[in-house]
Design a protein around this motif. Structure first.
Motif, PDB file in Angstrom:
ATOM      1  N   PHE A  83      29.455  36.518  36.253  1.00  0.00           N
ATOM      2  CA  PHE A  83      29.682  36.308  34.825  1.00  0.00           C
ATOM      3  C   PHE A  83      30.904  35.422  34.603  1.00  0.00           C
ATOM      4  O   PHE A  83      30.844  34.445  33.848  1.00  0.00           O
ATOM      5  N   GLN A  84      32.023  35.753  35.279  1.00  0.00           N
ATOM      6  CA  GLN A  84      33.233  34.937  35.135  1.00  0.00           C
ATOM      7  C   GLN A  84      32.984  33.501  35.576  1.00  0.00           C
ATOM      8  O   GLN A  84      33.428  32.551  34.922  1.00  0.00           O
ATOM      9  N   LEU A  85      32.272  33.342  36.693  1.00  0.00           N
ATOM     10  CA  LEU A  85      31.984  32.009  37.204  1.00  0.00           C
ATOM     11  C   LEU A  85      31.121  31.219  36.223  1.00  0.00           C
ATOM     12  O   LEU A  85      31.430  30.065  35.879  1.00  0.00           O
ATOM     13  N   SER A  86      30.055  31.838  35.730  1.00  0.00           N
ATOM     14  CA  SER A  86      29.149  31.176  34.797  1.00  0.00           C
ATOM     15  C   SER A  86      29.839  30.871  33.468  1.00  0.00           C
ATOM     16  O   SER A  86      29.682  29.783  32.900  1.00  0.00           O
ATOM     17  N   GLN A 120      22.976  41.648  33.823  1.00  0.00           N
ATOM     18  CA  GLN A 120      22.368  41.236  35.083  1.00  0.00           C
ATOM     19  C   GLN A 120      23.308  40.397  35.950  1.00  0.00           C
ATOM     20  O   GLN A 120      23.036  40.162  37.123  1.00  0.00           O
ATOM     21  N   PHE A 121      24.421  39.925  35.358  1.00  0.00           N
ATOM     22  CA  PHE A 121      25.406  39.166  36.139  1.00  0.00           C
ATOM     23  C   PHE A 121      26.169  40.135  37.048  1.00  0.00           C
ATOM     24  O   PHE A 121      26.715  41.125  36.579  1.00  0.00           O
ATOM     25  N   VAL A 168      37.974  30.627  39.088  1.00  0.00           N
ATOM     26  CA  VAL A 168      38.712  31.111  40.260  1.00  0.00           C
ATOM     27  C   VAL A 168      38.484  32.609  40.430  1.00  0.00           C
ATOM     28  O   VAL A 168      38.213  33.090  41.550  1.00  0.00           O
ATOM     29  N   GLU A 169      38.583  33.363  39.321  1.00  0.00           N
ATOM     30  CA  GLU A 169      38.365  34.807  39.414  1.00  0.00           C
ATOM     31  C   GLU A 169      36.935  35.126  39.826  1.00  0.00           C
ATOM     32  O   GLU A 169      36.694  36.057  40.606  1.00  0.00           O
ATOM     33  N   GLY A 170      35.975  34.361  39.302  1.00  0.00           N
ATOM     34  CA  GLY A 170      34.580  34.586  39.660  1.00  0.00           C
ATOM     35  C   GLY A 170      34.329  34.352  41.140  1.00  0.00           C
ATOM     36  O   GLY A 170      33.602  35.101  41.795  1.00  0.00           O
ATOM     37  N   ILE A 171      34.962  33.284  41.689  1.00  0.00           N
ATOM     38  CA  ILE A 171      34.784  32.981  43.117  1.00  0.00           C
ATOM     39  C   ILE A 171      35.429  34.074  43.969  1.00  0.00           C
ATOM     40  O   ILE A 171      34.859  34.503  44.980  1.00  0.00           O
TER      41      ILE A 171
END
Length: 273
Positions: free
Chosen positions: A106-109, A100-101, A267-270
């Motif tokens: 997912f990377q950010l969380s 569901q991410f 950083v990758e998630g953002i």
């Protein structure tokens, strides 16, 4: 060939670190697969598949560690089965939630979670176990003949299992990073018993969590097979090392690694959001 050697080494290193501190290794395997997918298999590995692979490998890592710890009689099986009552079903629910991410969430969380774990690894050096006497009392005699007494309550233990199982299934980690500090600080478990018992619970919960990901088609058999030999050996090596060291130096290495890894994932998630 180099890719296979890297996966063997990844499984080994993750399992050694995971077994020593009760993490299970997923906190290293998942980010490595997500961040290095193109270099390993020529294409990106989505986060749900990375979690599914991690939980499947975790079965072997945790079993290997549990067997090694059981030989030295450090596993409190009675407590482990109790924690599994809630952690097992919660791991299945967490596994269902992984997909569901969306859009880098997912990377950010996961990055935020890893930073919290780094903070927890630092904080536990300065926190002392509470002195509350819980209703269920257990004792443990170590190799030197010292008797340790600890206790826990039924409802608090079940709640701990529920929370840890949910996080474990969602992020593909063992959950020992949460289990061990809580068991030591809240219930006054001896650290070695907490680590060993958490690996037993991780073994049971990862079977259910990985089963959900396999059912959803969120795993990769070839990557699992490449990681397994290192995971099996690393689980036993980590359990061996854990019985012969305080782990202080390794813990600081983990803390620094978690901070750097957490920042990279955030950083990758953002960027992807």
């Amino acid at each position: 060939m180099l890719e296979v050697l890297f996966l063997l080494l990844l499984g080994l290193v993750a399992a050694v670190f995971g077994s020593i501190v009760g993490l299970g290794g997923g906190i290293i395997i998942v980010p490595a697969l997500v961040l290095l997918g193109p270099q390993l298999v020529g294409s990106e590995i989505d986060h749900a598949t990375a979690v599914g692979i991690s939980l499947t490998v975790l079965i072997v890592t945790a079993l290997s560690s549990t067997l090694a710890y059981a030989k030295s009689k450090r596993v409190d099986f009675r407590s482990g089965w109790l924690l599994f009552i809630t952690s097992g079903p919660a791991a299945m629910i967490g596994s269902l939630l992984t997909s569901q991410f969306k859009n880098g969430m997912f990377q950010l969380s996961f990055g935020i979670f890893i930073l919290l774990m780094a903070g927890l690894l630092v904080a536990r050096d300065y926190m002392k176990p509470i002195q509350k006497q819980w209703p269920i009392i257990r004792t443990y005699t170590d190799a030197e003949g010292n008797v340790h007494t600890y206790s826990y309550g039924l409802l608090p233990a079940l709640l701990v299992g529920l929370c840890v199982g949910l996080v474990s299934g969602m992020f593909g980690i063992g959950g020992g990073s949460l289990f061990v500090p809580v068991m030591v600080l809240l219930f006054r478990y001896p650290p070695h018993v907490a680590t060993a018992t958490s690996m037993f619970v991780i073994f049971l919960s990862s079977i259910l969590g990985s089963g959900v990901h396999t059912w959803l088609g969120e795993t990769d058999l070839w990557l699992v097979l490449a990681l397994l030999p290192g995971a099996w050996a690393g689980g036993r090596i980590g359990a061996f090392i854990a019985g012969r060291m305080t782990g202080r130096g390794l813990l600081w290495l983990l803390r620094v690694s978690f901070v750097l890894l957490g920042i990279e994932l955030i950083v990758e998630g953002i960027v992807q959001s």
